[in-house]
Motif scaffolding. Structure first.
Motif, PDB file in Angstrom:
ATOM      1  N   SER A  55       0.838  -1.196   0.000  1.00  0.00           N
ATOM      2  CA  SER A  55       0.000   0.000   0.000  1.00  0.00           C
ATOM      3  C   SER A  55       0.873   1.246   0.000  1.00  0.00           C
ATOM      4  CB  SER A  55      -0.906   0.014   1.237  1.00  0.00           C
ATOM      5  OG  SER A  55      -0.132   0.244   2.405  1.00  0.00           O
ATOM      6  N   ASN A  56       0.341   2.334  -0.557  1.00  0.00           N
ATOM      7  CA  ASN A  56       1.009   3.621  -0.414  1.00  0.00           C
ATOM      8  C   ASN A  56       0.901   4.120   1.017  1.00  0.00           C
ATOM      9  OD1 ASN A  56       1.741   3.860  -3.146  1.00  0.00           O
ATOM     10  ND2 ASN A  56      -0.306   4.590  -3.673  1.00  0.00           N
ATOM     11  N   THR A  61      -3.665   4.345   8.630  1.00  0.00           N
ATOM     12  CA  THR A  61      -4.537   5.188   7.807  1.00  0.00           C
ATOM     13  C   THR A  61      -5.291   4.383   6.755  1.00  0.00           C
ATOM     14  OG1 THR A  61      -2.780   5.662   6.202  1.00  0.00           O
ATOM     15  CG2 THR A  61      -2.980   7.152   8.082  1.00  0.00           C
ATOM     16  N   TYR A  62      -5.084   3.089   6.732  1.00  0.00           N
ATOM     17  CA  TYR A  62      -5.658   2.255   5.673  1.00  0.00           C
ATOM     18  C   TYR A  62      -6.385   1.084   6.323  1.00  0.00           C
ATOM     19  CZ  TYR A  62      -5.556   0.987   0.658  1.00  0.00           C
ATOM     20  OH  TYR A  62      -5.872   0.738  -0.661  1.00  0.00           O
ATOM     21  N   GLU A  63      -7.413   1.412   7.109  1.00  0.00           N
ATOM     22  CA  GLU A  63      -8.175   0.400   7.836  1.00  0.00           C
ATOM     23  C   GLU A  63      -9.532   0.979   8.201  1.00  0.00           C
ATOM     24  OE1 GLU A  63      -6.495   1.314  12.322  1.00  0.00           O
ATOM     25  OE2 GLU A  63      -5.342  -0.027  11.036  1.00  0.00           O
ATOM     26  N   TYR A  64     -10.505   0.091   8.411  1.00  0.00           N
ATOM     27  CA  TYR A  64     -11.813   0.534   8.880  1.00  0.00           C
ATOM     28  C   TYR A  64     -11.715   0.917  10.352  1.00  0.00           C
ATOM     29  CZ  TYR A  64     -13.507  -1.901   4.669  1.00  0.00           C
ATOM     30  OH  TYR A  64     -13.718  -2.323   3.382  1.00  0.00           O
ATOM     31  N   SER A  65     -12.527   1.889  10.756  1.00  0.00           N
ATOM     32  CA  SER A  65     -12.431   2.396  12.124  1.00  0.00           C
ATOM     33  C   SER A  65     -12.805   1.356  13.167  1.00  0.00           C
ATOM     34  CB  SER A  65     -13.327   3.631  12.281  1.00  0.00           C
ATOM     35  OG  SER A  65     -14.688   3.299  12.071  1.00  0.00           O
ATOM     36  N   ASP A  66     -13.686   0.419  12.824  1.00  0.00           N
ATOM     37  CA  ASP A  66     -14.117  -0.576  13.802  1.00  0.00           C
ATOM     38  C   ASP A  66     -13.391  -1.912  13.650  1.00  0.00           C
ATOM     39  OD1 ASP A  66     -15.243  -1.259  11.417  1.00  0.00           O
ATOM     40  OD2 ASP A  66     -17.314  -1.296  12.121  1.00  0.00           O
ATOM     41  N   PHE A  67     -12.301  -1.922  12.862  1.00  0.00           N
ATOM     42  CA  PHE A  67     -11.534  -3.150  12.701  1.00  0.00           C
ATOM     43  C   PHE A  67     -10.062  -2.788  12.511  1.00  0.00           C
ATOM     44  CE2 PHE A  67     -10.354  -7.148  10.330  1.00  0.00           C
ATOM     45  CZ  PHE A  67     -10.662  -8.024  11.359  1.00  0.00           C
ATOM     46  N   HIS A  81       4.677   0.385   5.426  1.00  0.00           N
ATOM     47  CA  HIS A  81       3.647   0.201   4.412  1.00  0.00           C
ATOM     48  C   HIS A  81       3.111  -1.224   4.520  1.00  0.00           C
ATOM     49  CE1 HIS A  81       4.494   4.035   2.396  1.00  0.00           C
ATOM     50  NE2 HIS A  81       5.778   3.778   2.638  1.00  0.00           N
ATOM     51  N   ILE A  82       1.891  -1.433   4.080  1.00  0.00           N
ATOM     52  CA  ILE A  82       1.210  -2.704   4.305  1.00  0.00           C
ATOM     53  C   ILE A  82       1.360  -3.609   3.080  1.00  0.00           C
ATOM     54  CG2 ILE A  82      -0.963  -3.784   4.986  1.00  0.00           C
ATOM     55  CD1 ILE A  82      -1.862  -0.885   5.807  1.00  0.00           C
ATOM     56  N   PRO A  83       1.946  -4.787   3.224  1.00  0.00           N
ATOM     57  CA  PRO A  83       2.076  -5.708   2.085  1.00  0.00           C
ATOM     58  C   PRO A  83       0.715  -6.116   1.521  1.00  0.00           C
ATOM     59  CG  PRO A  83       3.508  -6.374   3.892  1.00  0.00           C
ATOM     60  CD  PRO A  83       2.604  -5.306   4.434  1.00  0.00           C
ATOM     61  N   GLY A  84       0.678  -6.350   0.222  1.00  0.00           N
ATOM     62  CA  GLY A  84      -0.571  -6.731  -0.414  1.00  0.00           C
ATOM     63  C   GLY A  84      -1.195  -7.984   0.176  1.00  0.00           C
ATOM     64  N   GLU A  85      -0.346  -8.962   0.529  1.00  0.00           N
ATOM     65  CA  GLU A  85      -0.872 -10.204   1.111  1.00  0.00           C
ATOM     66  C   GLU A  85      -1.585  -9.937   2.438  1.00  0.00           C
ATOM     67  OE1 GLU A  85       2.214  -9.691   0.200  1.00  0.00           O
ATOM     68  OE2 GLU A  85       2.698 -11.108  -1.420  1.00  0.00           O
ATOM     69  N   VAL A  86      -1.047  -8.987   3.208  1.00  0.00           N
ATOM     70  CA  VAL A  86      -1.669  -8.640   4.490  1.00  0.00           C
ATOM     71  C   VAL A  86      -3.025  -7.982   4.256  1.00  0.00           C
ATOM     72  CG1 VAL A  86      -1.470  -7.179   6.548  1.00  0.00           C
ATOM     73  CG2 VAL A  86       0.519  -8.455   5.716  1.00  0.00           C
ATOM     74  N   LEU A  87      -3.107  -7.103   3.279  1.00  0.00           N
ATOM     75  CA  LEU A  87      -4.379  -6.453   2.998  1.00  0.00           C
ATOM     76  C   LEU A  87      -5.434  -7.460   2.546  1.00  0.00           C
ATOM     77  CD1 LEU A  87      -3.043  -3.201   1.377  1.00  0.00           C
ATOM     78  CD2 LEU A  87      -4.647  -3.297   3.282  1.00  0.00           C
ATOM     79  N   ILE A 321       2.844   8.014  -3.213  1.00  0.00           N
ATOM     80  CA  ILE A 321       3.809   7.987  -2.117  1.00  0.00           C
ATOM     81  C   ILE A 321       4.832   6.880  -2.348  1.00  0.00           C
ATOM     82  CG2 ILE A 321       4.088   7.677   0.379  1.00  0.00           C
ATOM     83  CD1 ILE A 321       1.188   8.666   0.685  1.00  0.00           C
ATOM     84  N   PHE A 322       6.097   7.175  -2.105  1.00  0.00           N
ATOM     85  CA  PHE A 322       7.137   6.154  -2.180  1.00  0.00           C
ATOM     86  C   PHE A 322       6.922   5.116  -1.072  1.00  0.00           C
ATOM     87  CE2 PHE A 322       9.549   9.517  -4.414  1.00  0.00           C
ATOM     88  CZ  PHE A 322       9.950   8.785  -5.518  1.00  0.00           C
TER      89      PHE A 322
END
Length: 590
Positions: A55-56, A61-67, A81-87, A321-322
């Motif tokens: 993820s950029n 900053t890239y998650e739902y507020s209740d999870f 940064h968050i790896p694609g597999e994690v997302l 974003i890098f």
């Protein structure tokens, strides 16, 4: 034939939270979530996760507020940064945690959605045969409500090239990179990348770190390379994702819905006065110069080719974003990545020919050439595309109304009259409606067709393009749920005088406030973000929090959610500030 209360098409950020929210408000509803692919996640589905994709956004900053994406479960640390597999795993766990994973039907592609006389929708769904050994089957499904959450990255746009039939090497869109990475990512191979978007940067990087020699082509007749910023910018070293959600900084962006944040007077000063506009220009100048200096574009003849052609003021979600673990520019300085500002004239056997007369030998041509504007399904009956406000159809709004909206926009924001100079060599890759659009999506709040506002049967979620995806997704989901349940006040009855330029019917001299507001909001992007996708989509960066404020006002919820005036102005907003939003709304509608 099966009949349900709600169908959600798509399982990305918007589709999953839409299903979860509707079920949380209507727990006894019959809900089905349809996904064309074999796994959930949209952009982060399994088949799109090539080597090194991240993820950029940084964690938080890239998650739902209740999870929340806690470190113990997902293994990502603050500042990473968050790896694609994690997302992908995050989406699977989200559906499981909130108990609706069993409502998701994979490998179910919606071919068409037909609006019925009673207001319902009849869906035609194609499903592949088992193990590829049986013929595909087609089924029908009727639904009272329909959410189209297919997003803007469902249908890849792959241009046609002269001589491509004799190319004799893989030619594919970056969306399908996973299918080719095993053969391509080998030391000594050569790859050619076409496009200036963030996905082009990503594929160039993963090829370079794998020992692949890269020729990167950025069209001389295009928009140039995208803006790429470090995670922390400005002399104040601000976290970019937090910078754009800090109210103080959002005031530096002219925004037609900006007054929804409750600070109309301050915004009026910044954009309606000579002094205010000078301050705004200085802010954007500092932001752009800081990125140029941090990236060192001017320090090498090759890196200089990646210097953007337009001020960051005019771009939106294409600001990226890098997220690379090593120095991207080192691969350019050492010659692993060679940059060509040119057009592709034609292809021959394993060779890409350029307008500069260069001939590039290659083992693959990877196209980072964007996405088709049309969703991956057909709407019926024929002609309903216009009623739905879709951008490839004739415009649903009156030309006179659009003209009046443009006049209002430019009167309120004089800075927008001075548009950036166009590339004199520009020419579109494709002029068909699938790649280009004659007008923006004409949707109220960027979700609902104004002509069908009282029908309360369809909503489009996820056509907004921002770097605040999670916050917008969950807010849009609650707004759509309230709208479907007829618990949302939509000001369709309020009228304003029609312009003399408008073609009125039966001497009607009034135009609904709903149409007027839709015209203002949808036309604004064309003037505000000509360097982005503003001509087609609601494409914005610093304008996301005011947009959320507007939706919260519609819902009757608090917009100012910080503790104290100074915190409200200077502390950035994040998913955590919207935790419990559904419970707040339910409490007010018990």
């Amino acid at each position: 034939m099966e009949s349900v209360d709600l169908v959600v098409i798509g399982t990305g950020w918007h589709g999953l939270v839409a299903a979860k929210t509707y079920l949380e408000v209507n727990p006894s509803a019959a809900v089905v979530v349809l996904e064309a692919e074999s796994s959930v996640g949209g952009v982060w589905a399994k088949h799109r996760l090539y080597k090194g994709l991240k993820s950029n956004n940084l964690l938080g900053t890239y998650e739902y507020s209740d999870f929340p994406m806690d470190e113990a479960t997902f293994g990502v640390k603050p500042g990473e940064h968050i790896p694609g597999e994690v997302l992908h795993t995050y989406f699977e766990k989200f559906a499981e945690h909130f108990g609706f994973a069993n409502k998701v039907r994979l490998n179910s592609k919606v071919e068409s959605a037909e609006h019925q006389q009673d207001g319902s929708w009849l869906l035609t769904i194609a499903q592949p045969g088992k193990d590829g050994k049986h013929a595909a089957t087609t089924t029908s499904l009727e639904t009272r409500k329909l959410i189209v959450a297919t997003g803007m990255t469902s249908k890849a746009f792959l241009p046609d090239f002269d001589g491509q039939d004799s190319f004799q090497a893989p030619l594919f869109h970056c969306r399908n990179f996973l299918n080719y990475e095993k053969d391509l990512l080998q030391d000594g191979k050569r790859a050619t990348i076409f496009g200036g978007t963030k996905s082009a940067w990503d594929t160039a990087y993963v090829c370079a770190v794998s020992g692949v020699q890269v020729d990167w082509i950025i069209r001389e007749s295009g928009h140039g390379p995208t803006w790429m910023a470090p995670p922390y910018v400005t002399p104040l070293n601000k976290w970019l994702e937090k910078l754009v959600t800090t109210r103080f900084f959002t005031w530096f962006s002219p925004c037609i819905w900006g007054d929804a944040d409750g600070y109309g007077g301050i915004r009026g000063f910044f954009h309606g006065t000579w002094l205010g506009r000078r301050i705004v220009d200085a802010f954007w100048g500092i932001l752009g110069d800081d990125v140029v200096q941090l990236n060192g574009y001017d320090k090498h003849p090759q890196t200089k080719k990646l210097k953007p052609w337009v001020s960051p003021f005019w771009v939106a979600s294409s600001l990226s974003i890098f997220n690379y673990p090593t120095d991207f520019f080192e691969y350019i300085r050492n010659g692993t990545i060679r940059i060509h500002i040119a057009d592709i004239t034609h292809l021959s056997s394993k060779t890409v020919h350029l307008s500069t007369d260069e001939a590039l030998s290659t083992d693959a041509l990877i196209c980072s050439t964007g996405w088709k504007s049309t969703p991956p399904l057909k709407f019926l009956p024929e002609g309903i595309d216009r009623q739905l406000g879709l951008p490839w159809s004739p415009d649903a709004l009156d030309k006179g109304l659009i003209k009046e909206a443009e006049k209002e926009i430019l009167n309120r924001f004089p800075r927008l009259r001075d548009q950036p100079p166009a590339n004199p060599k520009y020419k579109p890759l494709c002029t068909s409606a699938e790649a280009a659009a004659p007008h923006p999506f004409r949707l109220t709040r960027f979700m609902v067709p104004p002509s069908m506002i009282n029908d309360r049967s369809i909503a489009f979620l996820g056509i907004t393009m921002t770097i605040n995806t999670a916050i917008l997704a969950q807010t849009q989901a609650l707004w759509a749920t309230a709208y479907f349940d007829n618990k949302l006040s939509v000001a369709s009855a309020i009228t304003r005088p029609a312009s003399k330029d408008m073609s009125t019917k039966d001497d009607v001299s009034q135009v609904s406030h709903l149409e007027w507001e839709t015209a203002l909001h949808t036309e604004f992007g064309k003037w505000r973000y000509p360097g982005g996708f503003g001509r087609r989509n609601p494409d914005f960066v610093f304008d996301a929090i005011p947009y959320v404020d507007m939706l919260l006002r519609d819902l009757g919820l608090r917009t100012h959610r910080k503790q104290g005036r100074l915190a409200e102005i200077f502390e950035p907003y994040g998913p955590e500030d919207y935790r419990g939003l559904i419970d707040e709304w339910k409490a007010g509608h018990s």
